[in-house]
Design a protein around this motif. Structure first.
Motif, PDB file in Angstrom:
ATOM      1  N   ALA A  39     -71.873 -22.074  19.253  1.00 35.75           N
ATOM      2  CA  ALA A  39     -73.285 -21.905  18.900  1.00 35.75           C
ATOM      3  C   ALA A  39     -73.547 -22.406  17.483  1.00 35.75           C
ATOM      4  CB  ALA A  39     -73.674 -20.441  19.023  1.00 35.75           C
ATOM      5  N   TRP A  40     -74.790 -22.788  17.257  1.00 37.34           N
ATOM      6  CA  TRP A  40     -75.258 -23.174  15.923  1.00 37.34           C
ATOM      7  C   TRP A  40     -76.125 -22.060  15.365  1.00 37.34           C
ATOM      8  CZ3 TRP A  40     -72.785 -27.624  15.166  1.00 37.34           C
ATOM      9  CH2 TRP A  40     -72.610 -28.508  16.229  1.00 37.34           C
ATOM     10  N   LEU A  41     -76.024 -21.808  14.070  1.00 35.28           N
ATOM     11  CA  LEU A  41     -77.004 -20.965  13.390  1.00 35.28           C
ATOM     12  C   LEU A  41     -77.784 -21.886  12.467  1.00 35.28           C
ATOM     13  CD1 LEU A  41     -78.129 -18.107  13.049  1.00 35.28           C
ATOM     14  CD2 LEU A  41     -76.646 -17.878  11.038  1.00 35.28           C
ATOM     15  N   ILE A  42     -79.090 -22.002  12.695  1.00 32.79           N
ATOM     16  CA  ILE A  42     -79.908 -23.004  12.012  1.00 32.79           C
ATOM     17  C   ILE A  42     -80.841 -22.310  11.022  1.00 32.79           C
ATOM     18  CG2 ILE A  42     -81.476 -24.933  12.317  1.00 32.79           C
ATOM     19  CD1 ILE A  42     -80.518 -24.931  15.317  1.00 32.79           C
ATOM     20  N   VAL A  43     -80.755 -22.725   9.774  1.00 30.97           N
ATOM     21  CA  VAL A  43     -81.622 -22.217   8.709  1.00 30.97           C
ATOM     22  C   VAL A  43     -82.750 -23.211   8.488  1.00 30.97           C
ATOM     23  CG1 VAL A  43     -81.763 -21.603   6.268  1.00 30.97           C
ATOM     24  CG2 VAL A  43     -79.705 -21.021   7.579  1.00 30.97           C
ATOM     25  N   ASP A  44     -83.973 -22.706   8.442  1.00 32.47           N
ATOM     26  CA  ASP A  44     -85.129 -23.568   8.212  1.00 32.47           C
ATOM     27  C   ASP A  44     -86.257 -22.695   7.700  1.00 32.47           C
ATOM     28  OD1 ASP A  44     -86.744 -25.801   8.125  1.00 32.47           O
ATOM     29  OD2 ASP A  44     -86.426 -26.394  10.188  1.00 32.47           O
ATOM     30  N   ASP A  45     -87.437 -23.241   7.586  1.00 36.93           N
ATOM     31  CA  ASP A  45     -88.613 -22.430   7.278  1.00 36.93           C
ATOM     32  C   ASP A  45     -89.812 -23.014   7.995  1.00 36.93           C
ATOM     33  OD1 ASP A  45     -89.785 -24.437   5.266  1.00 36.93           O
ATOM     34  OD2 ASP A  45     -87.900 -23.907   4.301  1.00 36.93           O
TER      35      ASP A  45
ATOM     36  N   LEU B 221     -84.109 -18.052  10.889  1.00 39.98           N
ATOM     37  CA  LEU B 221     -82.769 -18.221  11.446  1.00 39.98           C
ATOM     38  C   LEU B 221     -82.909 -18.379  12.951  1.00 39.98           C
ATOM     39  CD1 LEU B 221     -80.364 -15.581   9.802  1.00 39.98           C
ATOM     40  CD2 LEU B 221     -80.794 -17.942   9.106  1.00 39.98           C
ATOM     41  N   THR B 222     -82.288 -19.421  13.496  1.00 42.14           N
ATOM     42  CA  THR B 222     -82.299 -19.666  14.934  1.00 42.14           C
ATOM     43  C   THR B 222     -80.871 -19.798  15.428  1.00 42.14           C
ATOM     44  OG1 THR B 222     -84.376 -20.895  14.709  1.00 42.14           O
ATOM     45  CG2 THR B 222     -83.169 -21.153  16.774  1.00 42.14           C
ATOM     46  N   LEU B 223     -80.518 -19.008  16.434  1.00 42.42           N
ATOM     47  CA  LEU B 223     -79.218 -19.149  17.093  1.00 42.42           C
ATOM     48  C   LEU B 223     -79.424 -20.034  18.307  1.00 42.42           C
ATOM     49  CD1 LEU B 223     -76.231 -18.090  17.023  1.00 42.42           C
ATOM     50  CD2 LEU B 223     -76.950 -16.393  18.725  1.00 42.42           C
ATOM     51  N   ALA B 224     -78.598 -21.055  18.459  1.00 48.76           N
ATOM     52  CA  ALA B 224     -78.792 -21.994  19.565  1.00 48.76           C
ATOM     53  C   ALA B 224     -77.463 -22.392  20.164  1.00 48.76           C
ATOM     54  CB  ALA B 224     -79.536 -23.238  19.084  1.00 48.76           C
ATOM     55  N   SER B 225     -77.477 -22.572  21.466  1.00 42.96           N
ATOM     56  CA  SER B 225     -76.322 -23.098  22.185  1.00 42.96           C
ATOM     57  C   SER B 225     -76.820 -24.252  23.041  1.00 42.96           C
ATOM     58  CB  SER B 225     -75.689 -22.021  23.066  1.00 42.96           C
ATOM     59  OG  SER B 225     -74.588 -22.542  23.779  1.00 42.96           O
ATOM     60  N   GLY B 226     -76.219 -25.432  22.861  1.00 39.53           N
ATOM     61  CA  GLY B 226     -76.750 -26.591  23.560  1.00 39.53           C
ATOM     62  C   GLY B 226     -78.176 -26.828  23.116  1.00 39.53           C
ATOM     63  N   GLU B 227     -79.095 -26.772  24.038  1.00 43.52           N
ATOM     64  CA  GLU B 227     -80.506 -26.967  23.721  1.00 43.52           C
ATOM     65  C   GLU B 227     -81.321 -25.718  24.022  1.00 43.52           C
ATOM     66  OE1 GLU B 227     -81.926 -30.564  25.491  1.00 43.52           O
ATOM     67  OE2 GLU B 227     -80.374 -31.786  24.565  1.00 43.52           O
ATOM     68  N   VAL B 228     -80.673 -24.555  23.918  1.00 37.85           N
ATOM     69  CA  VAL B 228     -81.354 -23.276  24.169  1.00 37.85           C
ATOM     70  C   VAL B 228     -81.393 -22.486  22.860  1.00 37.85           C
ATOM     71  CG1 VAL B 228     -81.405 -21.163  25.525  1.00 37.85           C
ATOM     72  CG2 VAL B 228     -80.530 -23.280  26.538  1.00 37.85           C
ATOM     73  N   PRO B 229     -82.561 -22.388  22.205  1.00 42.94           N
ATOM     74  CA  PRO B 229     -82.661 -21.643  20.954  1.00 42.94           C
ATOM     75  C   PRO B 229     -83.176 -20.220  21.165  1.00 42.94           C
ATOM     76  CG  PRO B 229     -84.620 -22.966  21.231  1.00 42.94           C
ATOM     77  CD  PRO B 229     -83.780 -23.178  22.474  1.00 42.94           C
TER      78      PRO B 229
END
Length: 432
Positions: free
Chosen positions: A91-97, A130-138
């Motif tokens: 999984a990815w943990l994505i930081v953004d705003d 913060l978004t947790l994503a696996s593949g293309e499912v956030p």
């Protein structure tokens, strides 16, 4: 229309309702989340109460704005549900705003500032996400308000908006992000690599803090980011006159990311399939040491940063001529395709932001308080997680019972899977 979604929602919300432990709040929570999901263009309290039938405006407003109860247990359950759905080593943990345009000046945190969604400065609130994503499912798991200095320097303004004392001091977006990352990890959220754009990646303290926590990361930087060759060495300079030098200095100068990659080999790679075919760009990557160590005066060059952490420097040349640069501490044996996949995986959080606004009314809250805004944001994240859970269950059922594919069946086209996953919430809501 699928008439079962409301009963499914009640069942799915059971852990959240158990944490509320208050009969009125146990009624209001499903009503609020259902109001966000259900029909209607406006998802603020008054129109949702009007559409909800048995729920009054005062009750719904008190539920979302009252400081009498703690939302932390619900946040913890949301993190657990997100981890169950998409968490893990891949999984990815994505930081953004994301920016919420606002009129006036009394809504908490509102000020003229850069709004990424608009691509310009605007009067808005900014939420670090913060978004947790696996593949293309956030699955969105965190939204925390950034307070500009025009707010943190005005105690009376903070008090009017009900900003808690422990959030009233000025913190940069990277500092807020680190606090949110720590909270998510303390709750057991699992992910393999953290991603962020240059708004966060340009901060050396942010990158260093991630490494100190033992996290893998891939972040955007600018083309002027200084780096050293991987084989840079620290040596004692020879003093031509005066006292002998006491400090080591690099045996070569740092140069910009852009210049470093100018002579690197570039390859065209595809990182995923889009609606019009594979998405491609040219990539290059070299191992370097980041020029973000302690500052030191080096001869006539003045103050320079010493070599810091070993990392990948990655470049991307897009088909429109745009050039982007990234740093990553992924292992030295990581393939270029894997590096490209990591830096391009961040796009999925933008889809989540868009759907939270367009489908679930993240930017529709009309209250002015800190508590109300964060409570509303939490309910939109819970609603989004519920919709993602339904979509994943439906996909699992379809996988177990595949029907005969026909040319008229979108499922018979392998490309349709990518289109469906990129519109996960919209597809699920259309089935409600």
């Amino acid at each position: 229309m699928d008439e079962n979604w409301k009963s499914d929602l009640e069942h799915w919300l059971a852990p959240f309702l158990g944490a509320l432990r208050h009969k009125v709040r146990v009624r209001m929570c499903p009503a609020y989340v259902a109001g966000l999901i259900g029909a209607g263009d406006r998802k603020s309290v008054q129109p949702m109460a009007a559409r909800g039938g048995g729920v009054g405006y005062d009750q719904l407003h008190h539920f979302i704005a009252s400081e009498a109860w703690d939302a932390a247990p619900l946040v913890k359950i949301l993190l657990a549900e997100a981890d169950r759905m998409v968490g893990g080593a891949e999984a990815w943990l994505i930081v953004d705003d994301t920016a919420l345009p606002k009129k006036g000046e009394r809504s908490v945190g509102v000020a003229p500032q850069y709004a990424s969604a608009l691509g310009k400065n605007a009067n808005c609130q900014t939420l670090v996400s913060l978004t947790l994503a696996s593949g293309e499912v956030p699955v969105m798991v965190g939204l925390r308000l950034f307070l500009p200095e025009s707010w943190t320097s005005d105690p009376a303004r903070l008090a009017r908006a009900g900003v808690p004392d422990d959030h009233g001091g000025y913190r940069t977006k990277p500092e807020i992000a680190l606090a949110e990352i720590d909270r998510a990890r303390a709750a057991g959220l699992r992910f393999g690599c953290l991603l962020a754009d240059a708004g966060y990646g340009l901060s050396a303290p942010f990158r260093q803090a991630l490494s100190e926590r033992g996290l893998s990361w891939a972040v955007g930087v600018g083309g002027r980011q200084k780096v050293y060759p991987i084989d840079v060495a620290l040596v004692f300079p020879v003093a031509g006159r005066g006292r002998p030098r006491k400090n080591h200095v690099p045996d070569t100068k740092s140069v910009s990311a852009e210049k470093t990659l100018a002579t690197a080999p570039w390859r065209t790679l595809s990182w995923r399939r889009g609606t019009k075919g594979p998405l491609k760009a040219r990539f290059a990557a070299v191992r370097i040491k980041v020029a973000d160590g302690p500052p030191q005066r080096i001869g006539d060059m003045g103050q320079q940063h010493l070599p810091g952490e070993e990392a990948w420097l990655i470049g991307e040349h897009r088909s429109n001529g745009e050039r982007k640069y990234y740093l990553s501490n992924l292992p030295a044996d990581t393939s270029l395709k894997r590096l490209a996949g990591a830096i391009k995986a961040r796009w999925i959080c933008e889809q989540a932001h868009q759907q939270l606004k367009e489908e679930l009314g993240l930017d529709h809250f009309e209250g002015r308080s800190w508590t109300g805004l964060h409570r509303h944001a939490l309910m939109t994240m819970i609603a989004y997680a519920f919709l993602q859970s339904r979509r994943l269950k439906q996909a699992k059922r379809e996988k177990k019972n595949p029907g005969p594919a026909t040319p008229a069946d979108p499922a018979s086209d392998p490309r349709s899977h990518h289109r469906q996953t990129r519109t996960a919430t919209t597809d699920t809501m259309s089935a409600l």
